[in-house]
Design an enzyme around this catalytic site. Structure first.
Site, PDB file in Angstrom:
ATOM      1  CB  SER A  24      -0.927   0.007   1.224  1.00  0.00           C
ATOM      2  OG  SER A  24      -0.180  -0.147   2.419  1.00  0.00           O
ATOM      3  CG  ASN A 111      -3.872  -4.772  13.177  1.00  0.00           C
ATOM      4  OD1 ASN A 111      -3.320  -4.683  12.079  1.00  0.00           O
ATOM      5  ND2 ASN A 111      -4.189  -5.939  13.722  1.00  0.00           N
ATOM      6  CB  THR A 156     -42.346  22.611  -8.936  1.00  0.00           C
ATOM      7  OG1 THR A 156     -43.514  22.963  -9.677  1.00  0.00           O
ATOM      8  CG2 THR A 156     -42.213  23.543  -7.728  1.00  0.00           C
ATOM      9  CG  HIS A 157     -43.131  18.932 -11.560  1.00  0.00           C
ATOM     10  ND1 HIS A 157     -43.232  17.611 -11.199  1.00  0.00           N
ATOM     11  CD2 HIS A 157     -43.895  19.620 -10.667  1.00  0.00           C
ATOM     12  CE1 HIS A 157     -44.026  17.497 -10.144  1.00  0.00           C
ATOM     13  NE2 HIS A 157     -44.433  18.712  -9.800  1.00  0.00           N
ATOM     14  CB  SER A 278     -16.871  24.066 -29.862  1.00  0.00           C
ATOM     15  OG  SER A 278     -16.827  23.264 -31.023  1.00  0.00           O
ATOM     16  CE  LYS A 284     -21.183  23.425 -28.608  1.00  0.00           C
ATOM     17  NZ  LYS A 284     -22.176  22.722 -27.871  1.00  0.00           N
ATOM     18  CG  ASN A 286     -19.086  23.825 -24.853  1.00  0.00           C
ATOM     19  OD1 ASN A 286     -20.227  24.147 -25.172  1.00  0.00           O
ATOM     20  ND2 ASN A 286     -18.239  23.214 -25.668  1.00  0.00           N
ATOM     21  CD  GLU A 291     -20.613  20.157 -19.922  1.00  0.00           C
ATOM     22  OE1 GLU A 291     -20.846  19.175 -20.623  1.00  0.00           O
ATOM     23  OE2 GLU A 291     -20.007  21.165 -20.327  1.00  0.00           O
ATOM     24  CE1 TYR A 318      -6.222  -3.482   9.061  1.00  0.00           C
ATOM     25  CE2 TYR A 318      -5.181  -5.625   8.778  1.00  0.00           C
ATOM     26  CZ  TYR A 318      -5.400  -4.337   8.339  1.00  0.00           C
ATOM     27  OH  TYR A 318      -4.810  -3.894   7.192  1.00  0.00           O
ATOM     28  CD  GLN A 323      -2.939  -2.386   2.380  1.00  0.00           C
ATOM     29  OE1 GLN A 323      -2.217  -2.573   3.343  1.00  0.00           O
ATOM     30  NE2 GLN A 323      -2.707  -2.939   1.195  1.00  0.00           N
ATOM     31  CE  LYS A 326      -4.419   2.956   5.069  1.00  0.00           C
ATOM     32  NZ  LYS A 326      -5.120   1.644   5.132  1.00  0.00           N
TER      33      LYS A 326
HETATM   34  N1  ARG Z   1      -1.216  -1.199   5.513  1.00  0.00           N
HETATM   35  C1  ARG Z   1      -2.130  -1.731   6.455  1.00  0.00           C
HETATM   36  C2  ARG Z   1      -3.507  -1.081   6.286  1.00  0.00           C
HETATM   37  O1  ARG Z   1      -3.586  -0.133   5.632  1.00  0.00           O
HETATM   38  C3  ARG Z   1      -1.664  -1.516   7.837  1.00  0.00           C
HETATM   39  C4  ARG Z   1      -2.161  -2.492   8.839  1.00  0.00           C
HETATM   40  C5  ARG Z   1      -1.577  -3.829   8.572  1.00  0.00           C
HETATM   41  N2  ARG Z   1      -1.787  -4.728   9.626  1.00  0.00           N
HETATM   42  C6  ARG Z   1      -1.537  -6.001   9.494  1.00  0.00           C
HETATM   43  N3  ARG Z   1      -1.722  -6.763  10.501  1.00  0.00           N
HETATM   44  N4  ARG Z   1      -1.145  -6.518   8.373  1.00  0.00           N
HETATM   45  O2  ARG Z   1      -4.515  -1.537   6.783  1.00  0.00           O
END
Ligand code: ARG
Length: 461
Positions: A24, A111, A156-157, A278, A284, A286, A291, A318, A323, A326
């Site tokens: 990651s 964790n 409305t509508h 355009s 145009k 735009n 959008e 966990y 992961q 993110k």
């Molecule tokens: N990169 C992991 C995450 O984003 C960190 C936690 C990993 N923990 C583990 N026991 N492998 O969740």
């Protein structure tokens, strides 16, 4: 080569595909600063509680500072083999200060570490977006102030309904954003409990001081249940829910901007700075930015749905699935921030064709309700009957292609003989908006009141 962090149990190193799916670092390096801050407060607590010797803690503290400088000056080599930001930093720490680096991870797991880092990141990001949303509110309130008496058709509508004041319409978005900011503040408040010290899931046998780390990292208190601490991603979901609703509001406004700036509507004009041309059609202008604000809402909502789907079947505590929290969050908040900024710029520059708006308000029989109300008020007709009578008068006017206020009295009297020329007093759009003076209504008096209320409120923030 087996992994340096947990190699004790392994004879062989990971397959390249494991590394590819598992790493990651390409995205979680984004919260390196939060990771280092968390580690610094953790090691300070370990020293204060006598779990780690002061000299060792000092060496670790210094090493962490050096790593921060390395990363910020672009001199840090991130490694996929080291999976994530936590292991990358810890491994570099060992290179810099030797085996004593290993003491940092006492009474901690990745964790609780990742949950803490990510909460801090989300908290910072929410604070940034709140500032952007406030700026958008300011711009909207100022535009509303410029158009506190500008009449437009309300819909409305998407059919002309009743005339309204443009400022009133713009303030509707100020209200929406205010609720968005309320949701943001709520999510921020609820997330502000520190998971650090929950360790892998069960807590730790070391005599740590979780109140100290919580305080040091700006949290209100430590989380109360170690299992929940490492399993919880509600704070990401709530943030994405806030972001989705907020993006939805921006998208509705964007849609109106697209519509209003068509030659057919002709209500609004985007500045050159926010219009594109355009390559083939020279006429145009735009509204690409609007959008895209509308279009990008999809990915924000997508991130919410994606994480909901990840989380809904996970057993405690966990699992690595988490992961996946993110990239969606990063993308959603980056997207939202950009959309808010683009919207702020567009609105700031946008001009309105007051004549076109007034004409549109005049032409769609938008004062029919005023006629019906007059029949109720002056002739004492029940509203349902007044509605029917008005409908017949509108039909006559439409047939003659006249606005209500220009339909001869005789035509109205042919439908309802008791109508007098006093009726014309309510048929103009100005009269119509002024009459809607109920609290929160569209009368210029109400709108002026709301504008000054918002100005005062925003000035305090
Ligand atoms: N990169 C992991 C995450 O984003 C960190 C936690 C990993 N923990 C583990 N026991 N492998 O969740």
């Amino acid at each position: 080569m087996s992994n340096s962090m947990w190699g004790g149990r392994f004879a062989e190193g990971p397959d390249a595909l494991l590394e590819a799916i598992n790493a990651s670092i390409d995205f979680d390096r984004r919260f390196y600063a939060q990771d280092i801050r968390g580690s610094k407060v953790h090691i300070a607590m370990l020293a204060a509680t006598g779990i780690v010797a002061k000299e060792d803690a000092a060496a670790i503290f210094k090493g962490l500072n050096d790593i921060l400088v390395e990363i910020e000056s672009g001199n840090f080599t991130f490694s996929r083999a080291l999976e994530d930001i936590h292991l990358n930093i810890e491994s570099r720490l060992a290179e810099l200060i030797g085996p004593v680096a290993g003491r940092l991870h006492t009474a901690r797991s990745r964790n609780d570490q990742v949950a803490t880092d990510f909460k801090m990141f989300v908290r910072d990001a929410l604070d940034g977006i709140d500032v952007s949303l406030l700026a958008l509110q300011h711009v909207l309130v100022e535009k509303a102030g410029e158009h506190a008496r500008t009449v437009m058709p309300g819909f409305t509508h998407l059919q002309s309904a009743q005339p309204v004041i443009l400022g009133h319409h713009l303030l509707a978005y100020v209200e929406m954003i205010s609720r968005d900011r309320g949701r943001l503040a709520d999510a921020r408040k609820r997330l502000n409990e520190c998971p650090l010290g929950a360790a892998a899931l069960a807590g730790t046998s070391f005599p740590i001081d979780r109140y100290m780390t919580a305080r040091g990292l700006g949290f209100d208190r430590p989380t109360a249940n170690s299992i929940d601490s490492v399993s919880d991603r509600d704070f990401v979901l709530e943030t994405l829910a806030f972001a989705s609703i907020c993006a939805g509001h921006l998208s509705r406004f964007a849609e109106e901007i697209v519509l209003w700036s068509t030659p057919q509507f002709g209500f609004a004009r985007l500045s050159d700075r926010f219009s594109t041309g355009s390559s083939i059609m020279p006429q145009k202008r735009n509204p690409d930015a609007a959008e895209l604000v509308r279009g990008k809402t999809g990915r924000v909502i997508g991130a919410f749905v994606a994480l909901m789907t990840v989380m809904k079947g996970l057993p405690l505590a966990y699992s690595k699935d988490m992961q996946e929290d993110k990239e969606g969050l990063f993308d959603a908040l980056d997207t939202l921030d950009l959309c808010v900024a683009a919207m702020t710029g567009m609105v700031q520059d946008m001009t309105f064709d007051e004549k076109a708006m007034r004409q549109a308000a005049n032409s769609g029989y938008a004062t029919a309700t005023d006629l019906a109300d007059w029949l109720v008020r002056v002739l004492g007709m029940p509203f349902r009957e007044a509605h029917h009578v008005t409908g017949r008068i509108v039909a006559v006017a439409a047939e003659k292609a006249l606005p209500l206020e220009r339909l001869p009295l005789a035509d109205m009297q042919a439908v309802e003989p008791r109508i007098t020329d006093e009726v014309f007093g309510v048929l103009g759009v100005n009269k119509s908006v002024s009459s809607r003076n109920s609290y929160g209504g569209t009368s210029p008096r109400q709108v002026a009141g709301q504008i000054s209320r918002w100005r005062k409120r925003l000035a305090k923030e």
